[in-house]
Design an enzyme around this catalytic site. Structure first.
Site, short mmCIF file in Angstrom:
data_model
loop_
_atom_site.label_atom_id
_atom_site.label_comp_id
_atom_site.label_asym_id
_atom_site.label_seq_id
_atom_site.Cartn_x
_atom_site.Cartn_y
_atom_site.Cartn_z
N SER A 50 -4.52 0.82 -1.84
CA SER A 50 -3.74 -0.42 -1.72
C SER A 50 -2.26 -0.09 -1.51
O SER A 50 -1.61 0.46 -2.41
CB SER A 50 -3.91 -1.26 -2.99
OG SER A 50 -2.89 -2.24 -3.02
N HIS A 62 -6.26 -0.99 2.10
CA HIS A 62 -6.24 -2.31 1.45
C HIS A 62 -4.83 -2.87 1.53
O HIS A 62 -3.86 -2.23 1.11
CB HIS A 62 -6.69 -2.16 0.00
CG HIS A 62 -6.87 -3.43 -0.74
ND1 HIS A 62 -7.99 -4.22 -0.63
CD2 HIS A 62 -6.05 -4.09 -1.61
CE1 HIS A 62 -7.88 -5.29 -1.41
NE2 HIS A 62 -6.70 -5.23 -2.02
N ASP A 88 -2.45 -6.02 0.62
CA ASP A 88 -2.35 -7.19 -0.27
C ASP A 88 -1.25 -8.14 0.20
O ASP A 88 -0.07 -7.80 0.15
CB ASP A 88 -1.98 -6.73 -1.69
CG ASP A 88 -3.15 -6.10 -2.41
OD1 ASP A 88 -4.22 -6.73 -2.49
OD2 ASP A 88 -2.99 -4.97 -2.90
N MET A 106 0.61 -11.59 -0.60
CA MET A 106 0.81 -12.58 -1.69
C MET A 106 1.82 -13.62 -1.25
O MET A 106 2.87 -13.27 -0.69
CB MET A 106 1.36 -11.87 -2.92
CG MET A 106 0.47 -10.78 -3.45
SD MET A 106 1.25 -10.02 -4.88
CE MET A 106 0.02 -8.80 -5.28
N HIS A 114 -6.38 -8.40 1.99
CA HIS A 114 -6.68 -9.24 0.82
C HIS A 114 -5.63 -10.34 0.75
O HIS A 114 -4.48 -10.08 0.39
CB HIS A 114 -6.67 -8.34 -0.43
CG HIS A 114 -6.87 -9.06 -1.72
ND1 HIS A 114 -6.63 -8.46 -2.94
CD2 HIS A 114 -7.28 -10.33 -2.00
CE1 HIS A 114 -6.90 -9.34 -3.92
NE2 HIS A 114 -7.28 -10.48 -3.37
N MET A 164 -3.99 -13.18 -0.97
CA MET A 164 -3.77 -13.97 -2.19
C MET A 164 -2.85 -15.11 -1.78
O MET A 164 -1.65 -15.15 -2.07
CB MET A 164 -3.15 -13.07 -3.27
CG MET A 164 -4.18 -12.14 -3.89
SD MET A 164 -3.45 -10.75 -4.75
CE MET A 164 -3.27 -9.61 -3.40
N MET A 176 -12.38 -9.20 -8.65
CA MET A 176 -11.07 -8.83 -9.20
C MET A 176 -11.27 -8.33 -10.63
O MET A 176 -11.86 -9.02 -11.47
CB MET A 176 -10.12 -10.03 -9.21
CG MET A 176 -9.61 -10.47 -7.85
SD MET A 176 -8.77 -9.20 -6.88
CE MET A 176 -7.42 -8.71 -7.96
N ASP A 209 -11.16 -4.37 -7.48
CA ASP A 209 -9.71 -4.25 -7.24
C ASP A 209 -8.94 -4.56 -8.52
O ASP A 209 -9.03 -5.68 -9.04
CB ASP A 209 -9.35 -5.25 -6.13
CG ASP A 209 -7.88 -5.21 -5.73
OD1 ASP A 209 -7.15 -4.30 -6.17
OD2 ASP A 209 -7.47 -6.11 -4.97
#
Ligand code: DX5
Ligand code: ZN
Length: 226
Positions: free
Chosen positions: A9, A34, A36, A38, A67, A69, A138, A177
């Site tokens: 990540s 990965h 992320d 957000m 991913h 979020m 998660m 994760d």
């Protein structure tokens, strides 16, 4: 591609040297990355978005596991496809019509992932399994790297594997994760995860050495001793 994968990540990367660190990951024979994203609404923090993904796509062959979020992620499906995402993972809690969002991801040529927060049961996915390539369990509350693994996750991974075999969906990937490191990785592999995300355990300290030690654990599952 091997069934069991480490997906580093980049949330924990040194953004001053992001390109270089991704090349190191690629040379260390990882196949997944990965990423992320957000939004400051679905989770309190803001990370990075399309321009970063677009830039790293130009120099990387890795499988981009994005991913999101992000609240109402259907708004951005097309943009992430254009930036070079291979898989989009959306949170079940963030979608008003999860099935429609998954259809949209597939119709834009990407694979589908659904992430579940620690409190969301796997049963919410039962009727949607034919549209899902990967389930992300998660193992921390999403929003920040460097948190500790929530031990209840192991039971949930087992429940999910049971549900996947009961419904004939064994080929669906199971990602975990949050808080994965050398102390917790064996437990999640045994419980049924096959795509292992790690941020701080990869980037804190010696990147190459960290990847090697985590990868060794994972490779036991790709080549079980006979
Ligand atoms: C947390 C993110 C994770 C995070 C994991 O909300 O989804 O991917 O980067 O970080 P570690 O491995 O440090 O727990
Ligand atoms: Zn993540």
């Amino acid at each position: 591609m091997q069934k069991y994968q480490l997906s580093p990540s980049i949330l924990a990367a040194d953004f001053n040297r992001l390109g270089e660190q991704i090349q190191t990951i690629e040379r260390a024979k990882c196949q997944w990355l990965h990423i992320d994203v957000m939004d400051g609404t679905f989770v309190p923090s803001i990370s990075f978005g399309m321009p970063v993904i677009k830039s790293i796509r130009r120099e990387s062959q890795l499988y981009f596991d994005v991913h999101l979020m992000v609240q109402d992620p259907e708004r951005y499906v097309k943009s992430f496809q254009e930036c070079g995402a291979d898989m989009l993972t959306v949170h079940a809690e963030a979608c008003s019509d999860l099935g429609a969002t998954l259809d949209l991801i597939r119709s834009n040529g990407m694979q589908t992932g659904v992430a579940l927060n620690p409190k969301t049961p796997v049963s919410v996915l039962e009727h949607l399994m034919d549209r899902i390539d990967m389930v992300l369990i998660m193992s921390v509350n999403p929003g920040f790297g460097g948190q500790s693994y929530l031990p209840d996750t192991s039971r949930k991974l087992r429940d999910l594997r049971r549900m996947l075999s009961a419904t004939g969906n064994e080929e669906v990937d199971v990602q975990v994760d949050g808080g994965i490191n050398l102390d917790t990785i064996d437990e999640v592999l045994t419980a049924g995860a096959n795509i292992i995300v790690a941020g701080s355990a990869v980037f804190n300290g010696d990147l190459v050495h960290n990847i090697q030690t985590l990868q060794e654990k994972i490779d036991h599952y790709n080549h079980p001793a006979v």
